[in-house]
Design a protein around this motif. Structure first.
Motif, short mmCIF file in Angstrom:
data_model
loop_
_atom_site.label_atom_id
_atom_site.label_comp_id
_atom_site.label_asym_id
_atom_site.label_seq_id
_atom_site.Cartn_x
_atom_site.Cartn_y
_atom_site.Cartn_z
N ILE A 66 0.70 -1.23 0.21
CA ILE A 66 0.19 0.03 -0.39
C ILE A 66 1.00 0.94 0.00
N ILE A 67 0.43 2.36 -1.17
CA ILE A 67 1.19 3.42 -1.29
C ILE A 67 0.66 4.71 -0.94
N SER A 68 0.85 5.72 -0.59
CA SER A 68 0.34 7.08 0.46
C SER A 68 0.17 7.72 -0.88
N SER A 69 1.06 8.10 -2.13
CA SER A 69 0.90 9.41 -2.48
C SER A 69 2.21 8.66 -3.81
N ILE A 70 1.83 9.12 -5.18
CA ILE A 70 2.75 9.18 -5.99
C ILE A 70 3.42 10.48 -6.52
N LYS A 71 4.61 11.06 -6.59
CA LYS A 71 5.21 12.07 -7.76
C LYS A 71 5.82 11.81 -8.60
N LEU A 72 6.03 12.60 -9.60
CA LEU A 72 6.54 12.21 -10.99
C LEU A 72 7.61 13.99 -11.06
N LYS A 111 11.82 10.99 -12.34
CA LYS A 111 11.73 9.71 -10.79
C LYS A 111 9.87 9.76 -11.07
N ILE A 112 10.02 8.75 -10.13
CA ILE A 112 8.84 8.73 -10.12
C ILE A 112 9.02 7.96 -8.33
N LYS A 113 8.25 9.00 -7.75
CA LYS A 113 8.55 8.99 -5.78
C LYS A 113 6.98 8.08 -5.28
N PHE A 114 7.10 7.26 -4.64
CA PHE A 114 5.96 6.99 -3.95
C PHE A 114 6.32 6.51 -2.50
N GLU A 115 5.74 6.67 -1.21
CA GLU A 115 5.81 6.17 0.12
C GLU A 115 5.25 5.27 0.40
N LEU A 116 5.67 4.61 0.65
CA LEU A 116 5.42 3.25 1.47
C LEU A 116 4.89 3.14 2.96
N HIS A 117 3.22 3.40 3.02
CA HIS A 117 3.40 3.82 4.26
C HIS A 117 2.01 3.42 4.42
N SER A 170 12.92 6.92 -4.37
CA SER A 170 12.62 7.20 -5.35
C SER A 170 13.69 6.74 -6.28
N LEU A 171 13.01 6.39 -7.95
CA LEU A 171 13.22 5.81 -8.24
C LEU A 171 13.40 6.52 -9.53
N LYS A 172 15.06 6.33 -10.44
CA LYS A 172 14.65 7.33 -11.60
C LYS A 172 14.98 6.05 -12.75
N PHE A 173 14.27 6.80 -13.81
CA PHE A 173 14.19 5.81 -15.12
C PHE A 173 15.24 5.39 -16.09
N ARG A 174 15.33 4.33 -16.29
CA ARG A 174 16.29 3.66 -17.02
C ARG A 174 16.24 4.92 -17.96
N GLU A 175 15.32 5.53 -19.03
CA GLU A 175 15.19 6.85 -19.76
C GLU A 175 14.39 7.63 -19.85
N PRO A 176 14.51 8.94 -20.03
CA PRO A 176 13.66 9.54 -19.18
C PRO A 176 11.89 9.81 -20.01
N LEU A 177 10.86 9.56 -19.28
CA LEU A 177 10.20 9.59 -19.92
C LEU A 177 9.25 10.68 -20.58
N ILE A 218 13.50 -4.47 1.26
CA ILE A 218 12.37 -3.11 0.25
C ILE A 218 12.42 -1.95 -0.21
N HIS A 219 13.23 -1.73 -0.57
CA HIS A 219 13.87 -0.31 -0.88
C HIS A 219 14.81 -0.32 -2.01
N GLN A 220 15.29 -1.65 -2.41
CA GLN A 220 15.62 -2.27 -3.80
C GLN A 220 15.17 -3.06 -5.35
N SER A 221 13.81 -3.61 -4.13
CA SER A 221 12.81 -4.51 -4.49
C SER A 221 11.85 -3.98 -5.43
N ILE A 222 11.86 -2.83 -6.14
CA ILE A 222 10.69 -2.65 -6.96
C ILE A 222 11.21 -1.24 -8.09
N VAL A 223 11.27 -1.61 -9.46
CA VAL A 223 11.88 -0.95 -10.35
C VAL A 223 10.63 -0.44 -10.79
N ALA A 224 11.21 0.96 -11.98
CA ALA A 224 9.86 1.47 -12.62
C ALA A 224 10.71 1.15 -14.30
N VAL A 225 9.71 1.05 -14.80
CA VAL A 225 10.22 -0.33 -16.58
C VAL A 225 8.17 1.13 -17.13
#
Length: 230
Positions: A66-72, A111-117, A170-177, A218-225
């Motif tokens: 569950i996450i509380s917010s998503i930021k780009l 980047k995409i950021k989200f809070e696992l809260h 805070s996940l950085k895209f492999r290539e800019p979106l 946990i911090h290294q187990s989710i990537v943004a693709v």
């Protein structure tokens, strides 16, 4: 005189309407976010050392967070935010969940950021029994729920893993979106199961003994693709 007053009122309404329309972004695009898993089956490497656990393999049947917010963030660090709660997850029956959909200005996002809260205070109560968030809406205030089976020398051990760990990711895209006006883009928040339930070449059984070690992953187990463009 009455006609003059009516004309003034109608002119005012028209002016307000035009003003409101002018504030709507004319260059917006749509970003869809869904969740997935890279591989639900983990196999112990032959390189595992002498102190390795006895787990031979593991299958993950479901994973939910569950996450509380998503930021780009775009290339100049402007931030666009959408608040939740949202559910990131996967099941072997339904595949990955659709997390949310966002309307964003066109531009280049890095980047995409989200809070696992967990739910703060008693904020979970309105979701009690909810079909999506119900399992998180209780006094335990878990942020992660996973289930599956692990195997030791042919023996089967079903597991239910729970954690109330909180993380700001805070996940950085492999290539800019690159978002263009009117376009629909999709990205995937992908669970890398090996990063969560493995330490090096060794599989960590999701038991109390290894709880803290798994939570550190946990911090290294989710990537943004980036997925595809419509």
């Amino acid at each position: 005189m009455k006609n003059y007053i009516i004309f003034i009122i109608l002119s005012g309404i028209l002016l307000i309407s035009c003003t409101e329309d002018s504030t709507e972004p004319s260059n917006s695009s749509t970003l869809k976010i869904r969740a997935s898993i890279d591989n639900p089956l983990l196999t112990k490497s032959k390189k595992a050392g002498i102190l390795a656990t006895n787990v031979d393999s593991m299958r993950i049947n479901s994973f939910r967070a569950i996450i509380s917010s998503i930021k780009l963030n775009d290339s100049v660090e402007d931030e666009k935010k959408k608040t939740g709660p949202f559910l990131v997850g996967y099941t072997d029956k339904d595949g990955g969940y659709v997390v949310t959909e966002m309307s964003l200005p066109e531009g280049s996002y890095e980047k995409i950021k989200f809070e696992l809260h967990k739910f703060p205070g008693n904020d979970w109560k309105p979701y009690e029994g909810d079909g999506v968030f119900g399992d998180f809406a209780n006094e335990k205030k878990n942020t992660i729920l996973a289930s599956g089976t692990y195997y030791i020398k042919g023996e089967t051990y079903p597991f239910e893993f729970e954690s109330n760990q909180t993380e700001n990711l805070s996940l950085k895209f492999r290539e800019p979106l690159e978002l263009k006006s009117g376009a629909v883009e999709e990205i995937v928040l992908e669970l890398t199961a090996s990063n969560l339930f493995m330490s090096g070449d060794d599989i960590l059984p999701p038991t109390t003994e290894y709880q803290k070690e798994i939570e550190k992953n946990i911090h290294q187990s989710i990537v943004a693709v980036k997925s595809y463009t419509k």
